[in-house]
Scaffold this active site. Structure first.
Site, PDB file in Angstrom:
ATOM      1  N   TYR A  35      23.854  28.322  15.924  1.00  0.00           N
ATOM      2  CA  TYR A  35      24.935  27.575  16.582  1.00  0.00           C
ATOM      3  C   TYR A  35      26.309  28.170  16.275  1.00  0.00           C
ATOM      4  O   TYR A  35      27.282  27.858  16.949  1.00  0.00           O
ATOM      5  CB  TYR A  35      24.922  26.094  16.160  1.00  0.00           C
ATOM      6  N   LYS A  39      10.726  30.707  10.455  1.00  0.00           N
ATOM      7  CA  LYS A  39       9.907  31.434  11.441  1.00  0.00           C
ATOM      8  C   LYS A  39       9.842  32.882  10.961  1.00  0.00           C
ATOM      9  O   LYS A  39      10.183  33.822  11.683  1.00  0.00           O
ATOM     10  CB  LYS A  39      10.558  31.282  12.831  1.00  0.00           C
ATOM     11  N   ASP A  84       6.788  26.201  14.301  1.00  0.00           N
ATOM     12  CA  ASP A  84       5.875  25.701  15.337  1.00  0.00           C
ATOM     13  C   ASP A  84       4.778  24.854  14.691  1.00  0.00           C
ATOM     14  O   ASP A  84       4.426  23.773  15.174  1.00  0.00           O
ATOM     15  CB  ASP A  84       5.292  26.846  16.180  1.00  0.00           C
ATOM     16  N   ASP A 111      17.592  20.639  13.856  1.00  0.00           N
ATOM     17  CA  ASP A 111      18.036  19.820  14.981  1.00  0.00           C
ATOM     18  C   ASP A 111      16.811  19.273  15.712  1.00  0.00           C
ATOM     19  O   ASP A 111      16.694  18.075  16.000  1.00  0.00           O
ATOM     20  CB  ASP A 111      18.876  20.711  15.920  1.00  0.00           C
ATOM     21  N   ASP A 135      14.819  15.308  15.247  1.00  0.00           N
ATOM     22  CA  ASP A 135      14.640  14.416  16.396  1.00  0.00           C
ATOM     23  C   ASP A 135      13.171  14.032  16.548  1.00  0.00           C
ATOM     24  O   ASP A 135      12.843  12.890  16.874  1.00  0.00           O
ATOM     25  CB  ASP A 135      15.144  15.064  17.691  1.00  0.00           C
TER      26      ASP A 135
END
Ligand code: NAD
Length: 363
Positions: free
Chosen positions: A143, A194, A226, A250, A254
């Site tokens: 970001y 990852k 994942d 993020d 959620d």
């Protein structure tokens, strides 16, 4: 002796002003009971700041926040500002305030309240007892990494670029928050990356592993993002504390939020190394229900409780608020997002009134 705290309130957009009003009433009630004085001062951020000043994070807002004891934010954003360029959108205000206040750690609890087990979209036996803390890095990663932008590589062909980058010291400081948080909870830390594909994740994993000997009481594990997403839905009770980067955090926070049945129940804390923290619900500005007295104020109220616990070191006040939330749920009060058969459907204001009533009767 009365303790004084200066709190900057950032109602933002959408349901923001409705839910923050409830949190303020709750804080005022607590203040009277515990000999605390809150000095509240509102400031602009997000779409309302764009409308008033032309920018999503006016310099005065950041200045005021930096000079507060804590910042209580509701939410930003809405359809009206969706077509603005990214740097001028309400979301830029949110990224700006986190960076401007040096808030690099985001703590997001996903706890299933016993009263709301059936509000989850997953089966009772999967979610009952889930109590996860996601520690998300907040001021680095993709970001913020540069270069970023949309570039014309050749006439008629554009290329969008963002850069995922972490320095070792950025990983170390968020890693420490992860280990220390796990230490205060169930003693298990899962680092999510990852590293099978991304070099930045390999550095992340190496640095986290290097920290582990300093926290022998914390059991460290690693998952690829994942797999972590899959495991969160398959068997969420395996997780205690998760530490991860900005983008993965993020998304995973959620997903963890949805395990609890409603995003309207979840608070969060954003902390730096020193200085005031910022406390906000996990959800957005819910423009679809704004102004209709339908919003669930409990995530905002629980954010105020986190502010008392992690920002102002007032755990007794935080406990009282959390107990009042339990009591209104026990009494069957539900806003639309957590409504189930046999419960009493209430609006934002009525939920607030029920909370105040519980707080006042428990002094
Ligand atoms: P959202 O969280 O605002 O809403 C998602 C859904 O959840 C909606 O149906 C909404 O009505 C419901 N919901 C959210 N909070 C609720 C509450 N307290 N009570 C009852 N229902 C609630 O997410 P979105 O729709 O993706 O985004 C809307 C706007 O919010 C966008 O502009 C987005 O950029 C912004 N946003 C802001 C933040 C923030 O301020 N931290 C976070 C996420 C999204």
């Amino acid at each position: 002796m009365t303790k004084h705290y200066r709190i900057t309130l950032l109602p933002g957009d959408g349901i923001g002003s409705e839910i923050i009003a409830i949190a303020v009433d709750v804080l005022k009630t607590i203040a009277k009971q515990l000999d605390i004085e809150f000095i509240f001062q509102e400031a602009l951020i997000g779409g309302s700041a764009i409308d008033a000043t032309g920018e999503p994070l006016p310099a005065e807002t950041l200045e005021q926040c930096r000079h507060s004891d804590a910042v209580l934010l509701a939410a930003i954003g809405g359809y009206k500002w969706d077509d603005l360029p990214n740097a001028m959108r309400p979301e830029a205000g949110l990224l700006g305030i986190r960076a401007g206040m040096g808030l690099f750690a985001n703590l997001r609890p996903a706890t299933i309240l016993p009263q709301l087990v059936d509000a989850s979209s997953l089966k009772r036996e999967i979610v009952e007892g889930v109590d996860i803390m996601v520690v998300r890095e907040l001021t680095g990663g993709v970001y913020f990494g540069k270069p970023k932008g949309i570039f014309e590589t050749e006439p008629g062909e554009k290329r969008g670029v963002n850069t995922m980058a972490y320095t070792e010291s950025e990983v170390e400081r968020i890693g420490r928050v992860g280990f220390e948080t796990a230490r205060k909870r169930g003693g298990k830390l899962c680092s999510v990356d990852k590293s099978n594909v991304l070099d930045v994740s390999q550095l992340w994993r190496d640095r986290i592993i290097k920290l582990a000997p300093e926290y022998p009481d914390v059991e460290l594990s690693h998952l690829y993002v994942d797999n972590a997403a899959m495991q969160l839905l398959r068997w969420p009770k395996q997780f205690d504390t998760i530490v991860t980067g900005n983008l993965f955090g993020d998304i995973l926070s959620d997903a963890a939020a949805m395990l609890t049945g409603s995003i309207g129940m979840l608070p969060s804390a954003c902390l730096g190394t020193s200085g005031p923290g910022l406390f906000e619900p996990v959800h957005g500005s819910a423009p679809d229900i704004a102004g209709q007295d339908k919003a669930n104020p409990l995530a905002q109220v629980l954010s105020a409780a986190m502010m008392l616990r992690y920002g102002l070191d007032e755990p007794a006040a935080a406990d009282r608020i959390e107990q009042a939330v339990q009591q209104v749920l026990d009494a069957g009060y539900r806003t639309g997002d957590i409504m189930s058969e046999g419960m009493k459907l209430v609006g934002c204001r009525e939920m607030g009134d029920a909370l105040i009533e519980r707080l006042e009767s428990s002094k």
